[in-house]
Design a protein around this motif. Structure first.
Motif, PDB file in Angstrom:
ATOM      1  N   TYR A  99       5.333   2.068   8.656  1.00  0.00           N
ATOM      2  CA  TYR A  99       4.472   1.400   7.682  1.00  0.00           C
ATOM      3  C   TYR A  99       3.852   0.157   8.315  1.00  0.00           C
ATOM      4  O   TYR A  99       4.558  -0.734   8.795  1.00  0.00           O
ATOM      5  CB  TYR A  99       5.277   1.006   6.445  1.00  0.00           C
ATOM      6  CG  TYR A  99       5.866   2.198   5.723  1.00  0.00           C
ATOM      7  CD1 TYR A  99       5.149   2.864   4.741  1.00  0.00           C
ATOM      8  CD2 TYR A  99       7.148   2.661   6.029  1.00  0.00           C
ATOM      9  CE1 TYR A  99       5.683   3.974   4.085  1.00  0.00           C
ATOM     10  CE2 TYR A  99       7.697   3.762   5.387  1.00  0.00           C
ATOM     11  CZ  TYR A  99       6.960   4.410   4.408  1.00  0.00           C
ATOM     12  OH  TYR A  99       7.498   5.504   3.773  1.00  0.00           O
ATOM     13  N   ASN A 101       0.821  -1.227   0.000  1.00  0.00           N
ATOM     14  CA  ASN A 101       0.000   0.000   0.000  1.00  0.00           C
ATOM     15  C   ASN A 101       0.851   1.271   0.000  1.00  0.00           C
ATOM     16  O   ASN A 101       0.667   2.163   0.830  1.00  0.00           O
ATOM     17  CB  ASN A 101      -0.956   0.010   1.210  1.00  0.00           C
ATOM     18  CG  ASN A 101      -1.989  -1.106   1.143  1.00  0.00           C
ATOM     19  OD1 ASN A 101      -2.476  -1.438   0.066  1.00  0.00           O
ATOM     20  ND2 ASN A 101      -2.292  -1.695   2.290  1.00  0.00           N
ATOM     21  N   VAL A 102       1.797   1.354  -0.927  1.00  0.00           N
ATOM     22  CA  VAL A 102       2.594   2.575  -1.093  1.00  0.00           C
ATOM     23  C   VAL A 102       2.585   2.967  -2.572  1.00  0.00           C
ATOM     24  O   VAL A 102       2.490   2.110  -3.465  1.00  0.00           O
ATOM     25  CB  VAL A 102       4.053   2.391  -0.625  1.00  0.00           C
ATOM     26  CG1 VAL A 102       4.129   2.185   0.864  1.00  0.00           C
ATOM     27  CG2 VAL A 102       4.726   1.234  -1.361  1.00  0.00           C
ATOM     28  N   SER A 103       2.672   4.261  -2.827  1.00  0.00           N
ATOM     29  CA  SER A 103       2.751   4.744  -4.207  1.00  0.00           C
ATOM     30  C   SER A 103       4.160   4.527  -4.735  1.00  0.00           C
ATOM     31  O   SER A 103       5.091   4.246  -3.974  1.00  0.00           O
ATOM     32  CB  SER A 103       2.387   6.217  -4.269  1.00  0.00           C
ATOM     33  OG  SER A 103       3.362   6.986  -3.580  1.00  0.00           O
ATOM     34  N   LEU A 104       4.320   4.697  -6.043  1.00  0.00           N
ATOM     35  CA  LEU A 104       5.629   4.517  -6.652  1.00  0.00           C
ATOM     36  C   LEU A 104       6.626   5.547  -6.125  1.00  0.00           C
ATOM     37  O   LEU A 104       7.798   5.217  -5.866  1.00  0.00           O
ATOM     38  CB  LEU A 104       5.514   4.610  -8.169  1.00  0.00           C
ATOM     39  CG  LEU A 104       6.776   4.296  -8.971  1.00  0.00           C
ATOM     40  CD1 LEU A 104       7.278   2.886  -8.671  1.00  0.00           C
ATOM     41  CD2 LEU A 104       6.519   4.463 -10.464  1.00  0.00           C
ATOM     42  N   ASP A 105       6.163   6.797  -5.963  1.00  0.00           N
ATOM     43  CA  ASP A 105       7.055   7.844  -5.439  1.00  0.00           C
ATOM     44  C   ASP A 105       7.507   7.508  -4.023  1.00  0.00           C
ATOM     45  O   ASP A 105       8.681   7.690  -3.674  1.00  0.00           O
ATOM     46  CB  ASP A 105       6.343   9.205  -5.449  1.00  0.00           C
ATOM     47  CG  ASP A 105       6.158   9.739  -6.864  1.00  0.00           C
ATOM     48  OD1 ASP A 105       6.902   9.290  -7.748  1.00  0.00           O
ATOM     49  OD2 ASP A 105       5.256  10.580  -7.066  1.00  0.00           O
ATOM     50  N   GLU A 106       6.562   7.035  -3.200  1.00  0.00           N
ATOM     51  CA  GLU A 106       6.931   6.646  -1.835  1.00  0.00           C
ATOM     52  C   GLU A 106       7.952   5.504  -1.859  1.00  0.00           C
ATOM     53  O   GLU A 106       8.879   5.466  -1.049  1.00  0.00           O
ATOM     54  CB  GLU A 106       5.689   6.201  -1.060  1.00  0.00           C
ATOM     55  CG  GLU A 106       4.758   7.312  -0.650  1.00  0.00           C
ATOM     56  CD  GLU A 106       3.533   6.781   0.093  1.00  0.00           C
ATOM     57  OE1 GLU A 106       3.351   7.143   1.267  1.00  0.00           O
ATOM     58  OE2 GLU A 106       2.785   5.981  -0.501  1.00  0.00           O
ATOM     59  N   ASN A 154       0.092  -2.157  -5.476  1.00  0.00           N
ATOM     60  CA  ASN A 154       0.605  -1.097  -4.600  1.00  0.00           C
ATOM     61  C   ASN A 154       1.715  -1.610  -3.692  1.00  0.00           C
ATOM     62  O   ASN A 154       2.011  -0.995  -2.662  1.00  0.00           O
ATOM     63  CB  ASN A 154      -0.532  -0.516  -3.742  1.00  0.00           C
ATOM     64  CG  ASN A 154      -1.534   0.260  -4.575  1.00  0.00           C
ATOM     65  OD1 ASN A 154      -1.141   0.979  -5.494  1.00  0.00           O
ATOM     66  ND2 ASN A 154      -2.821   0.115  -4.262  1.00  0.00           N
ATOM     67  N   TYR A 185       7.698  -3.797  -8.362  1.00  0.00           N
ATOM     68  CA  TYR A 185       6.498  -3.025  -8.018  1.00  0.00           C
ATOM     69  C   TYR A 185       5.293  -3.669  -8.695  1.00  0.00           C
ATOM     70  O   TYR A 185       5.245  -3.774  -9.925  1.00  0.00           O
ATOM     71  CB  TYR A 185       6.641  -1.571  -8.465  1.00  0.00           C
ATOM     72  CG  TYR A 185       5.575  -0.664  -7.870  1.00  0.00           C
ATOM     73  CD1 TYR A 185       5.688  -0.208  -6.551  1.00  0.00           C
ATOM     74  CD2 TYR A 185       4.463  -0.276  -8.612  1.00  0.00           C
ATOM     75  CE1 TYR A 185       4.706   0.605  -5.995  1.00  0.00           C
ATOM     76  CE2 TYR A 185       3.483   0.541  -8.062  1.00  0.00           C
ATOM     77  CZ  TYR A 185       3.612   0.974  -6.757  1.00  0.00           C
ATOM     78  OH  TYR A 185       2.645   1.792  -6.197  1.00  0.00           O
TER      79      TYR A 185
END
Length: 825
Positions: free
Chosen positions: A144, A79-84, A113, A110
């Motif tokens: 996280y 549950n993280v975005s690519l930028d994160e 998410n 990746y």
């Protein structure tokens, strides 16, 4: 009762009379054991127990001495975005102890998410610097909620399993106390038994150092199995003492009890040791490792009961007398009636079940890659690995080890391997990209190196000349070329020594290349061998993966001949699979053979040995057919180890019932009466031994987070329960139907038999289930008491020859004998 040798009585007298000296010696042994326990070498890698000639062992030995392997970790954050994800990767790279972090926007890193980071630490998995890096990784992931770390760094199999077994052992001890309170005849016996068990356990741990090393499995589970397997020995001596103490003072009672108990306990241990000896013939060395440790534990338990326990019993004889209580074990005469009514049906059903369970047991999905087997109670690392595999899949990595040679040959080999559609990628010094289209294994000229390294032509020429002077196989010519990786490492050494004048920018560039090149060389090139990594999309344990190993051998053999090794979980699985096919047959045959020999010398009956083996072998096959229907994968060692323990230890339960049945039949009791009394008389022993071993196994399976031990525990607990069920609900019918077969195959003239496994210590207790006419006749005689009551006039126990009007066996010989023969024919 057979007459005991004077020599055995003298030994028993010496032990009892010198009890204070014996106790002092045992205290000294216990103190020494606390020190020597720390000298034991425990091996965490089960693959080290493979035979030396297997490919896995040869490859591991070669890699262990030739290559450096950095600790790694797979880190997943959900549950993280690519930028994160890119920010997390940047933070991870900053940590102390972190060498590199691989992350990119592709399906391997990746997905959805979820982000997967490949972390490499600055040391090997066991180094402190790697553990420092792991702690830093965990600190970055602290915020996280759904983060997972799968790594070998910081993992201590021994520490983990010992911690788990401490919990298991505590629960087992509580269960042992409860069972002893239920089945003992005096409350004071319980602490004596516990002290005896504790002394044997401590000495067992303290003597493991005599082996060069033992596996972490043997180191951890032996104590619980020792308690479960050897509890009978102390109970036998207690029962013997209680029997003798009815008419003798404590000292004389213990001497008589020990004289009788030594051969009985020794015979009892033979079946267990026989099953364990069969394990020592396994090709996979873990079988011999566990067998040696367990056999030693049984011998130590026997010696502790023979030497240490008699003194405790005599010292606390008054307490034992004051705390006596009635037996709380219920009568189960209905089982005897059930056996009698179903005697013609159950044996036939057993044969059918035995045939089908044999088929299913050998068609279970056995697992050889213990890292991919998950226990019921998973720890944090196992949960992380399962989550990562479920999200990104499981890559199957193999290490190809070949003799060191030319890099261009390695490059050609790797290219040929990559032509296989199921080979995802390969990695070797020859195909690692460096810069501007160059690879580490490329041969490079003076002009090319000059351009790549930013050196002037004169400096490059001088460097190449110096390199040639240090390496006699090279000679300066117009087409003089050397491997790029070797030249860059040589350039670094020259720059460090000050032999070459370089500016700061050049030095920074060289140092940057050096870190990359030196790490690669440490991991992939040794003095004798080179290592290449091959990644496949085949499952680890599959026929396709096994075939791929053969293909790799065939291709690599064209370049390097026969001295080629492939290491990895797939190779290990194939080696274990091959050994299992032989070990399973050998283990089954030898364990059955050893036990048959013991039973023949014990009962002097070939027929009885066949029937008892049939019962226990059925329980083994039924045990391992259960996973066939549940769809579970069974660790292959579970079948080998648990099968041997079931055959060696669980058969004691069958011997208990059989011994009592045959004893009563020899006293001319009817088959119906004999089987009823046998079940009642054997029930306390079955409840004590069987329930403790079953519960111990199940607790290991439920509470231990190490996969192999957990799987073995579940199989052992389930198998013991199945054995108990068969002994109570199937063996009686088999004995009834096989009564004539047993008698016709008994060797009457055998001169050297082992004493029986369990003598009928309290025969009156078992005989209380006999028919009312026998009881009435005994009561009417009025001249004797049962063997388990105080007093007794001229009465003798039912299991002794001759004498007295109160002898119940003699009472049966009159009127009822003719009826008995007529009824049972």
């Amino acid at each position: 009762m057979a007459k005991k040798t004077p020599g055995l009585r003298r030994i028993a007298t010496f032990i009892v009379d010198k009890r204070l000296l014996v106790l002092i010696l045992f205290v000294a042994a216990l103190l020494a054991s606390f020190f020597t326990a720390g000298l034991t070498v425990v091996e965490d890698d089960l693959y080290r127990f493979l035979p030396d000639e297997t490919e896995t062992r040869r490859a591991l030995d070669a890699m262990g001495s030739e290559f450096y392997t950095y600790g790694t970790a797979k880190v997943m954050v959900d549950n993280v975005s690519l930028d994160e994800a890119f920010n997390i990767a940047a933070k991870l790279r900053e940590g102390a102890g972190i060498k590199s972090v691989s992350f990119s926007f592709d399906k391997d890193h990746y997905r959805g998410n979820a982000a997967l980071f490949d972390v490499t630490f600055k040391g090997e998995a066991t180094d402190d610097i790697s553990n420092t890096g792991l702690q830093y990784v965990k600190s970055v992931l602290h915020g996280y909620d759904e983060s997972y770390v799968s790594t070998e760094v910081g993992r201590d199999y021994t520490k983990t399993i010992v911690k788990n077994m401490a919990i298991v052992g505590s629960i087992v001890v509580l269960i042992v106390i409860g069972m002893l309170l239920l089945t003992s005849r005096s409350y004071a016996e319980v602490p004596i038994l516990l002290v005896t068990f504790a002394a044997a356990a401590i000495i067992q741990v303290g003597t493991n150092f005599i082996f060069s090393c033992i596996s972490y499995i043997s180191n951890a589970i032996t104590l619980v199995l020792q308690l479960a397997l050897a509890i009978d020995y102390a109970v036998i001596l207690c029962n013997r003492y209680a029997e003798e103490h009815q008419s003798k003072p404590p000292r004389e009672a213990m001497i008589a009890a020990l004289t009788k108990a030594i051969p009985e306990i020794s015979a009892s241990s033979l079946t267990t040791i026989g099953g364990l000896v069969a394990m020592s013939f396994m090709q996979f060395g873990l079988g011999a490792d566990l067998a040696m440790v367990l056999i030693k534990s049984i011998v130590i338990s026997m010696l502790t009961v023979f030497l240490f326990m008699p003194g405790l019993v005599v010292f606390f004889a008054k307490a034992i007398d004051k705390t006596r209580h009635r037996s709380f074990v219920p009568k189960v005469s209905r089982l005897g009636n059930f056996a009698w009514k179903t005697r013609k049906v159950v044996p036939a059903l057993l044969l059918v079940v035995m045939i089908f369970s044999c088929y299913f047991a050998f068609h279970v999905d056995y697992g050889y890659d213990y890292e991919s087997l998950y226990p019921i109670k998973m720890n944090e690392r196992q949960e992380a690995r399962a989550k990562i595999v479920d999200t990104f899949g499981n890559s199957n990595m193999m290490a190809l080890v070949v003799p060191s040679g030319a890099y261009d040959v390695e490059a050609e080999l790797l290219e040929q391997l990559e032509e296989n559609p199921h080979v995802i990628s390969t990695l070797g010094l020859a195909n690692i990209d460096v810069a501007e289209g160059y690879r580490l294994g490329d041969m490079i000229s003076i002009d090319q190196f000059s351009e790549l390294a930013g050196l002037d032509a004169m400096s490059s020429t001088a460097l190449f000349a110096l390199y040639a002077a240090h390496n006699s196989q090279y000679e300066i010519t117009e087409d003089y070329e050397v491997p790029l990786v070797d030249m860059f490492l040589f350039l670094y050494d020259v720059a460090e020594s000050g032999q070459l004048d370089l500016d700061e920018e050049q030095l920074d560039m060289i140092e940057g290349y050096y870190d990359q090149l030196s790490d690669a060389k440490l991991q992939l090139k040794g003095k004798t061998y080179s290592r290449m990594l091959i990644y496949s999309d085949y499952p680890v344990q599959s026929d396709e993966s096994y075939a791929l190993i053969d293909q790799i051998h065939e291709i690599a053999g064209e370049y390097y001949g026969d001295e080629v090794f492939v290491a990895g979980n797939t190779t290990s699985s194939r080696d274990l699979d091959n050994s299992f096919k032989t070990d399973s047959i050998l283990n089954t045959v030898l364990s059955a053979l050893f036990v048959i020999i013991v039973i023949i010398f014990t009962f002097r009956s070939f027929g009885l040995s066949v029937l008892l083996i049939m019962i226990i072998q059925s329980s083994i096959w039924i045990n391992f057919s259960v996973p066939y229907f549940s769809g579970e994968k069974v660790f292959f060692l579970s079948y080998l180890i648990v099968g041997a323990i079931q055959m060696g230890a669980n058969i004691d339960y069958a011997i208990v019932v059989s011994n009592r049945y045959i004893t009563l039949r020899d006293q001319h009791c009817s088959k119906h009466e004999s089987i009823t009394a046998a079940i009642n008389g054997a029930l306390p022993t079955l409840l004590t031994s069987g329930s403790i071993l079953a519960v111990a196994g199940l607790l290991i399976g439920l509470l231990v987070s190490e996969s192999a031990s957990s799987n073995i525990g579940i199989s052992l607990g389930r198998g013991t329960l199945i054995s108990l069920v068969l002994v109570l609900f199937v063996l009686p019918q088999v004995l009834l139907m096989g009564d004539k077969f047993i008698r016709k195959t008994t060797f009457k003239k055998l001169q050297f038999s082992v004493p029986t496994r369990f003598s009928d210590d309290f025969e009156a207790l078992g005989r209380s289930a006999l028919d009312g006419s026998a009881k009435a006749k005994n009561k009417d005689s009025g001249k004797g008491k049962p063997a388990n009551q105080k007093g007794g006039g001229k009465s003798k126990p039912a299991n002794q020859k001759g004498g007295g009007k109160g002898n119940s066996a003699q009472a049966k010989n009159g009127k009822s004998n003719a009826n008995t023969k007529k009824k049972n024919k």
